[in-house]
Design an enzyme around this catalytic site. Structure first.
Site, PDB file in Angstrom:
ATOM      1  N   GLN A 159       0.830  -1.206   0.000  1.00  0.00           N
ATOM      2  CA  GLN A 159       0.000   0.000   0.000  1.00  0.00           C
ATOM      3  C   GLN A 159       0.867   1.260   0.000  1.00  0.00           C
ATOM      4  O   GLN A 159       0.346   2.357  -0.112  1.00  0.00           O
ATOM      5  CB  GLN A 159      -0.882   0.016   1.255  1.00  0.00           C
ATOM      6  CG  GLN A 159      -1.832  -1.147   1.354  1.00  0.00           C
ATOM      7  CD  GLN A 159      -2.602  -1.186   2.659  1.00  0.00           C
ATOM      8  OE1 GLN A 159      -2.702  -2.238   3.274  1.00  0.00           O
ATOM      9  NE2 GLN A 159      -3.173  -0.079   3.099  1.00  0.00           N
TER      10      GLN A 159
ATOM     11  N   CYS B 212      -8.482   1.530  10.271  1.00  0.00           N
ATOM     12  CA  CYS B 212      -8.717   2.507  11.336  1.00  0.00           C
ATOM     13  C   CYS B 212      -7.423   3.252  11.555  1.00  0.00           C
ATOM     14  O   CYS B 212      -6.357   2.663  11.557  1.00  0.00           O
ATOM     15  CB  CYS B 212      -9.153   1.856  12.625  1.00  0.00           C
ATOM     16  SG  CYS B 212      -7.861   1.370  13.742  1.00  0.00           S
TER      17      CYS B 212
ATOM     18  N   GLU C 167     -12.411   4.630   6.298  1.00  0.00           N
ATOM     19  CA  GLU C 167     -12.438   3.877   7.550  1.00  0.00           C
ATOM     20  C   GLU C 167     -13.668   4.150   8.407  1.00  0.00           C
ATOM     21  O   GLU C 167     -13.911   3.428   9.378  1.00  0.00           O
ATOM     22  CB  GLU C 167     -11.208   4.225   8.380  1.00  0.00           C
ATOM     23  CG  GLU C 167      -9.925   3.882   7.692  1.00  0.00           C
ATOM     24  CD  GLU C 167      -8.790   4.716   8.238  1.00  0.00           C
ATOM     25  OE1 GLU C 167      -7.771   4.137   8.601  1.00  0.00           O
ATOM     26  OE2 GLU C 167      -8.935   5.954   8.327  1.00  0.00           O
TER      27      GLU C 167
HETATM   28  N1  MCN Z   1     -13.913   9.659  -1.606  1.00  0.00           N
HETATM   29  C1  MCN Z   1     -14.824  10.519  -2.188  1.00  0.00           C
HETATM   30  N2  MCN Z   1     -15.220  11.642  -1.489  1.00  0.00           N
HETATM   31  C2  MCN Z   1     -14.757  11.878  -0.232  1.00  0.00           C
HETATM   32  C3  MCN Z   1     -13.860  10.988   0.368  1.00  0.00           C
HETATM   33  C4  MCN Z   1     -13.442   9.887  -0.366  1.00  0.00           C
HETATM   34  O1  MCN Z   1     -15.263  10.281  -3.301  1.00  0.00           O
HETATM   35  N3  MCN Z   1     -15.132  12.960   0.426  1.00  0.00           N
HETATM   36  C5  MCN Z   1     -13.415   8.506  -2.363  1.00  0.00           C
HETATM   37  C6  MCN Z   1     -11.914   8.668  -2.651  1.00  0.00           C
HETATM   38  O2  MCN Z   1     -11.643   9.430  -3.741  1.00  0.00           O
HETATM   39  C7  MCN Z   1     -11.468   7.227  -2.777  1.00  0.00           C
HETATM   40  C8  MCN Z   1     -12.339   6.509  -1.758  1.00  0.00           C
HETATM   41  O3  MCN Z   1     -13.498   7.330  -1.567  1.00  0.00           O
HETATM   42  O4  MCN Z   1     -11.706   6.768  -4.067  1.00  0.00           O
HETATM   43  C9  MCN Z   1     -11.628   6.332  -0.402  1.00  0.00           C
HETATM   44  O5  MCN Z   1     -10.994   7.538  -0.098  1.00  0.00           O
HETATM   45  P1  MCN Z   1     -10.280   7.890   1.290  1.00  0.00           P
HETATM   46  O6  MCN Z   1     -11.269   7.942   2.372  1.00  0.00           O
HETATM   47  O7  MCN Z   1      -9.426   9.060   1.051  1.00  0.00           O
HETATM   48  O8  MCN Z   1      -9.394   6.625   1.637  1.00  0.00           O
HETATM   49  P2  MCN Z   1      -8.104   6.063   0.863  1.00  0.00           P
HETATM   50  O9  MCN Z   1      -8.306   6.146  -0.570  1.00  0.00           O
HETATM   51  O10 MCN Z   1      -6.880   6.598   1.484  1.00  0.00           O
HETATM   52  O11 MCN Z   1      -8.269   4.538   1.230  1.00  0.00           O
HETATM   53  C10 MCN Z   1      -7.886   4.091   2.504  1.00  0.00           C
HETATM   54  C11 MCN Z   1      -9.029   3.499   3.277  1.00  0.00           C
HETATM   55  C12 MCN Z   1      -8.429   2.581   4.232  1.00  0.00           C
HETATM   56  S1  MCN Z   1      -7.480   3.272   5.439  1.00  0.00           S
HETATM   57  C13 MCN Z   1      -8.526   1.227   4.097  1.00  0.00           C
HETATM   58  S2  MCN Z   1      -7.765   0.204   5.200  1.00  0.00           S
HETATM   59  C14 MCN Z   1      -9.300   0.696   3.046  1.00  0.00           C
HETATM   60  C15 MCN Z   1     -10.273   1.594   2.475  1.00  0.00           C
HETATM   61  O12 MCN Z   1      -9.941   2.845   2.406  1.00  0.00           O
HETATM   62  N4  MCN Z   1      -8.910  -0.375   2.374  1.00  0.00           N
HETATM   63  C16 MCN Z   1      -9.645  -0.769   1.291  1.00  0.00           C
HETATM   64  N5  MCN Z   1     -11.118   1.103   1.574  1.00  0.00           N
HETATM   65  C17 MCN Z   1     -10.807  -0.032   0.887  1.00  0.00           C
HETATM   66  N6  MCN Z   1     -11.554  -0.436  -0.156  1.00  0.00           N
HETATM   67  C18 MCN Z   1     -11.170  -1.521  -0.857  1.00  0.00           C
HETATM   68  N7  MCN Z   1     -11.936  -1.931  -1.902  1.00  0.00           N
HETATM   69  N8  MCN Z   1     -10.038  -2.217  -0.562  1.00  0.00           N
HETATM   70  C19 MCN Z   1      -9.269  -1.880   0.481  1.00  0.00           C
HETATM   71  O13 MCN Z   1      -8.163  -2.552   0.752  1.00  0.00           O
END
Ligand code: MCN
Length: 788
Positions: free
Chosen positions: A223, A374, A743
Site C-alpha cells: 500500500q 482505522c 475507515e
Molecule cells: N472519496 C470521495 N469523497 C470523499 C472521500 C473519499 O469520493 N469525500 C473517495 C476517494 O476518492 C477514494 C475513496 O473514496 O476513491 C476512499 O478515499 P479515502 O477515504 O481518502 O481513503 P483512501 O483512498 O486513502 O483509502 C484508505 C481506506 C483505508 S485506510 C482502508 S484500510 C481501506 C479503504 O480505504 N482499504 C480498502 N477502503 C478499501 N476499499 C477496498 N476496496 N479495498 C481496500 O483494501
C-alpha cells in the site's frame, strides 16, 4: 462561441461516475503480483514454526535438497552472513527476517525453499526437518510484564522486560479530581479482539535482481511503495543496493485494509535469494499462511470510565489500555504521533477533561499493531467511548440519543480543541444523528421495542456517533522512518489535451483511478475519461507515503486539486496571450477562459494546452505539467451517526441485524457511488469484529481458528441491507472541502451493533458483552442473568 460541457458531462466532482478500473477488474484483466512471470523465475516457499516459542536445535535440509527442482534452502544463518537477517518494521521496531536460534510465534518463517516450480518448492518445504526445543510461551499480555516472564526480545540490547512503549494524553490530575467529585461514574473492562484483514489477495512479491546493472525491481503487494522502497534500501543497503538502485512496483492489489502496509520477511528473503542466485524469485503466500502469520490488528484490553452528572452531562473520561502487539510492533507505534492512538477518546462530545494511557507489550503471538481500516486506534477508542456513553445513559436513566444530543460538540464550536490535543476542523453532529433518527424512524422503533418487551421479545436499538481523524500528515506531526508525511500529485497534459496523472498513494480497491481524475476534471475542465491515473511505481510516480488511514483524499486528493490550479494559472496566462487581453479581463468556467462581458471570445482548455506546446507567450516555459507535494495544515475529521436495530432469539441467542442506518459526513464528496461502496464494504467489515471475527490461541500458542473454516468472515449473506446517507460539512482547510471516508464505517459500525445487542438484553440487567458478540455469548449471558 465554444460550448463547454457541464461538470456532470466531463465527470467532475460530485457525480457517480462508474469506476474506470472496473472495466479491467470485471473482465478478469486486473494485473496482480501472481500474474507476473519473468524468464528464469524461481519460486519460494516458506517453512514455518509449529511452535509459539522454541529453540531451533537443528535444520536438516538434506532430504529437501534431493527433491527434483529444489535449488537451495535459505536459513537465518545464511542471511546473517550478509547482514540480511534483520529488518525494520515500517514504524520504529525491528524484526527477524529468519530466526537464527529461537522462534517467537507459531507460523513464524524459519527457512525458505527455492525451486524451479512452486510445486517443487512446496515438496521441498515438506522435506525440511527441523528439531525444536519447545518453551512455555507468553500468551497473556497481563502476564507478559511479570518479573517471572521470559524476556522475549533478547535481540534488543539492554531490554530487561517485554514492555514496548508507554503513551499518554490528557491531564491526569484534573481527570482524577473530576472523577472524585462526580455524581455518576461508569466503568467497564473491555477487550477489542485480535482480528485479521483477510484481503482476497494474499501477500506476495517477485524480486528481480539484475546482476549486470546492480539493480533490483521489486513487484509487490504494498500500500506504500515509496516508503517500502526506503525500508528495502535500509536492509539491502548491506549488499550495496541503495535507494536509486531499487524500483518498487505495486500492481493491482486485491484488498489491503492496512495489512499490506507492513514489511514481511518473505519480501526480504526473496530479495536476498534473487541477489544471491541472480534470478527473479516469486513468493506468494497461501491463504492459511496469510491468516496465521501476517500482521494482526487490535487485541486491546481497555479499562474505560466515564464521569458525569445525574442530569446526563458528561464531565470526563479515563482510559487505561494494554495492547498486545505479539512478537513485534508491525506498523503503528503511537509514540510516533503527537497524541497517539487513543487521543480521539473524547469522541464527538464537548467535555473538557480526559486522560488516556496505554502500554504495549510483546507476547508470543504473530506481529500486531496493524491499523486495520482505522487510523491510530480510532476504532478501539470509539468502541470504548460509545459503549461508555450507553452505559452512562443507562445509569442516569436517559435515552442514549438524548445523552448524545445533550453532550455533542455544537456546530458553532468548531474548530474544537479536544482535551487530548486535537483541533477538530468541522462537523455537525446534531444534524447527523437527527438525520439517522429520522431515516430509521427512531421514535416508532422505541415504541415497537416497548411493546415487544412487554411480550418478552428481545429487540435492541444501538447508536454510535463517532468522529474519525484521518489524513496523515501534517508533516510536523507525522513521519514514517523519519520521512515527513505529505503526499503528491503530478499532472502532465499532452498537446492533444489528454492527461496522465501520477500519485504517491496506491489504491487497493478504493477507486483512485476514477476519483483523482474527477478532481482534475473539475478543476481543469478536461473530461475525466481523458485523464489516466497511475500509482504504484516508484520510478514514475512522485514520492508519497501511500494509501492507508483514509489519507488519500485528504493528501493526494488535495495535491491533485492544487496541481490542477497551478495549471489553470498557466492556462489563464496563455489564454490572455491568445485573446490579447489582460489576465484580469478573463473569467473561468469549467473548461474555458472567456473575456468578461464577451463570452464569445473564449479559449477552451484544449486550445490552451495545444498552445502551451506550440504558441505560448515569450519567456514562458513550454509544456503543460505541474506537481504538488501537499502537506496538510491539519487532519480532517469525518464523522457519522449510525443506528442499528437487532432482534434476538431468546432461546438460541441468534442475532438478526434488521436495520442499519449509516449517515456519514466526509465533507464534499468526489464520487457518491464510490463513497457508498466504501461505506458498504466498511460496514461489512464492521459486523466482522462485532459479531464474528476473533483470532483465538491456546496457552501453548496454537492458533485455534487459523483457517477460513473456523475464522468467521462475514459475507453478503450475513450483511443486512445497509441504508446509507450523508450530511456535508466541508473541511475548511482542504482545497476541495473533502474529508476521508474509507475507515468511517469500520470505526462507527461495531459499537452501534454492540449497543443494539446490549440494549436488547438490558431488561435482564446485562450491561456489557465483549465483541465479537456471538449467539453463544448472548445465550450464556441470558442464562447467567436468570432468563432461563
Ligand atoms: N472519496 C470521495 N469523497 C470523499 C472521500 C473519499 O469520493 N469525500 C473517495 C476517494 O476518492 C477514494 C475513496 O473514496 O476513491 C476512499 O478515499 P479515502 O477515504 O481518502 O481513503 P483512501 O483512498 O486513502 O483509502 C484508505 C481506506 C483505508 S485506510 C482502508 S484500510 C481501506 C479503504 O480505504 N482499504 C480498502 N477502503 C478499501 N476499499 C477496498 N476496496 N479495498 C481496500 O483494501
Amino acid at each position: 462561441m465554444t460550448q463547454c460541457k457541464t461538470s456532470k458531462e466531463i465527470g467532475g466532482m460530485g457525480h457517480s461516475l462508474k469506476r474506470k478500473e472496473d472495466a479491467r477488474f470485471i473482465q478478469g484483466k486486473g494485473h496482480y503480483v501472481d500474474d507476473i512471470r519473468l524468464p528464469g523465475m524461481l519460486y519460494m516457499d516458506i517453512v514455518r514454526s509449529p511452535y509459539a516459542y522454541a529453540k531451533i536445535k537443528n535444520i536438516n535440509i538434506e532430504e529437501a535438497m534431493k527433491v527434483p527442482g529444489v535449488i537451495t534452502v535459505v536459513t537465518g544463518k545464511d542471511l546473517e552472513k550478509y547482514n540480511l537477517h534483520w529488518m525494520p518494521t515500517l514504524m520504529s521496531d525491528t524484526q527477524m527476517v529468519l530466526p537464527t536460534d529461537t522462534v517467537m510465534y507459531q507460523a513464524q518463517e524459519v527457512c525458505a525453499v527455492i525451486a524451479t516450480s512452486k510445486y517443487a518448492a512446496r515438496d521441498g518445504r515438506e522435506a525440511v526437518k527441523i528439531e525444536y526445543e519447545p518453551m512455555k510461551p507468553v500468551m497473556d499480555p497481563f502476564k507478559s510484564l511479570d518479573p517471572s516472564a521470559p524476556v522475549l526480545r533478547t535481540d534488543k540490547p539492554g531490554k530487561t522486560n517485554n514492555h514496548i512503549w508507554h503513551w499518554q494524553a490528557g491531564d491526569k490530575n484534573k481527570t482524577e479530581q473530576v472523577f472524585a467529585s462526580a455524581d455518576v461514574v461508569v466503568k467497564q473492562q473491555m477487550h477489542i479482539p485480535r482480528i485479521h484483514v483477510v484481503s482476497i489477495e494474499t501477500c506476495g512479491c517477485v524480486a528481480d535482481y539484475d546482476k549486470v546493472n546492480h539493480h533490483l525491481t521489486m513487484y509487490m503487494t504494498t500500500q506504500a511503495p515509496h516508503a517500502i522502497r526506503t525500508v528495502i534500501a535500509l536492509v539491502a543497503g548491506h549488499v550495496g543496493l541503495s535507494e536509486e538502485k531499487i524500483r518498487v512496483v505495486s500492481p493491482d492489489i486485491g484488498g489491503g485494509f492496512g495489512g499490506k502496509v507492513p514489511v514481511y520477511p518473505g519480501y526480504v528473503i526473496a530479495i536476498a535469494v534473487s541477489f544471491l542466485v541472480g534470478k527473479p524469485v516469486k513468493w506468494i503466500e497461501d491463504r492459511s499462511e496469510n491468516l496465521q502469520a501476517d500482521s494482526f490488528a487490535r487485541d486491546y484490553h481497555i479499562t474505560a470510565e466515564m464521569a458525569g452528572t445525574k442530569a446526563g452531562r458528561i464531565l470526563a473520561t479515563r482510559f487505561k489500555v494494554l495492547a498486545d502487539h505479539g512478537y513485534t510492533d508491525a506498523a503503528a507505534n503511537p509514540s510516533k504521533f503527537p497524541a497517539g492512538m487513543f487521543s480521539i477518546c473524547t469522541g464527538s462530545y464537548d467535555y473538557a477533561t480526559a486522560f488516556a494511557e496505554a502500554d504495549a507489550v510483546y507476547t508470543n503471538k504473530p506481529p500486531g499493531g496493524v491499523a486495520y481500516r482505522c487510523s491510530f486506534r480510532v476504532t478501539e477508542a470509539v468502541q470504548a467511548i460509545e459503549r461508555l456513553t450507553d452505559l452512562f445513559a443507562m445509569k442516569v436513566g436517559k435515552d442514549p440519543a438524548d445523552i448524545r444530543m445533550q453532550n455533542f460538540i455544537k456546530k458553532e464550536d468548531f474548530p474544537w480543541h479536544s482535551p487530548t490535543g486535537w483541533v477538530y476542523d468541522s462537523g455537525n453532529y446534531q444534524a447527523g444523528l437527527q438525520k439517522a433518527m429520522d431515516v430509521v424512524g427512531y421514535a416508532a422503533l422505541r415504541k415497537e421495542q416497548a411493546e415487544k418487551r412487554a411480550r418478552g421479545e428481545l429487540m435492541g436499538i444501538g447508536i454510535s456517533t463517532f468522529t474519525e481523524i484521518v489524513g496523515a500528515g501534517p508533516s510536523k506531526d507525522f513521519d514514517i522512518l523519519g520521512i515527513k508525511m505529505f503526499d503528491s500529485a503530478e499532472i502532465r497534459v499532452h498537446p492533444t489535451g489528454k492527461a496522465i496523472a501520477r500519485f504517491g498513494t496506491k489504491s487497493q480497491g478504493q477507486g483512485h483511478e476514477t476519483t483523482y481524475a474527477q478532481i482534475i476534471a473539475e478543476e481543469l475542465g478536461i473530461p475525466a475519461e481523458n485523464i489516466q491515473v497511475e500509482e504504484g511505481d516508484t520510478d514514475t510516480a512522485p514520492y508519497g507515503l501511500g494509501t492507508y488511514a483514509s489519507r488519500s483524499t485528504p493528501t493526494a486528493g488535495a495535491a491533485a486539486a492544487i496541481a490542477s490550479r497551478k495549471l489553470r494559472d498557466k492556462a489563464r496566462k496563455i489564454a490572455a496571450y491568445l485573446l490579447e487581453v489582460s489576465e484580469e479581463d478573463l473569467e473561468w468556467e469549467p473548461g474555458k477562459f472567456f473575456v468578461k462581458g464577451a463570452p464569445e471570445k473564449a479559449k477552451t482548455i484544449q486550445e490552451i494546452v495545444f498552445a502551451a506546446y506550440t504558441n505560448h507567450p515569450q519567456g514562458m516555459e513550454a509544456g503543460f505539467e505541474a506537481t504538488n507535494y501537499y502537506d496538510p495544515p491539519n487532519l480532517t475529521f469525518p464523522s457519522g451517526a449510525y443506528i442499528c436495530v437487532v432482534d434476538i432469539d431468546k432461546e438460541t441467542g441468534a442475532i438478526h441485524v434488521r436495520r442499519f442506518v449509516a449517515i456519514d459526513d466526509c465533507g464534499n464528496i468526489i464520487n457518491p457511488m464510490i463513497v457508498q461502496g466504501q461505506v458498504h464494504g466498511g460496514l461489512t467489515q464492521a459486523i466482522a469484529p462485532a459479531m464474528y471475527e476473533e483470532l483465538i490461541y491456546d496457552e501453548e500458542g496454537n492458533i485455534l481458528n487459523g483457517t477460513l473454516m473456523d475464522y468467521l468472515v462475514p459475507t453478503a449473506v450475513e450483511s443486512p441491507k445497509w441504508e446509507t446517507g450523508h450530511i456535508c460539512t466541508p473541511s475548511p482547510h482542504h482545497p476541495i472541502g473533502a474529508k476521508g471516508v474509507g475507515e468511517s464505517p469500520t470505526v462507527g459500525g461495531p459499537p452501534a451493533i454492540a449497543n443494539a445487542i446490549i440494549d436488547a438484553l438490558s431488561p435482564f440487567g446485562i450491561t456489557h458483552i465483549d465483541i465479537p458478540i456471538t449467539p453463544y455469548k448472548v445465550w450464556k449471558a441470558l442464562k447467567e442473568h436468570g432468563a432461563y
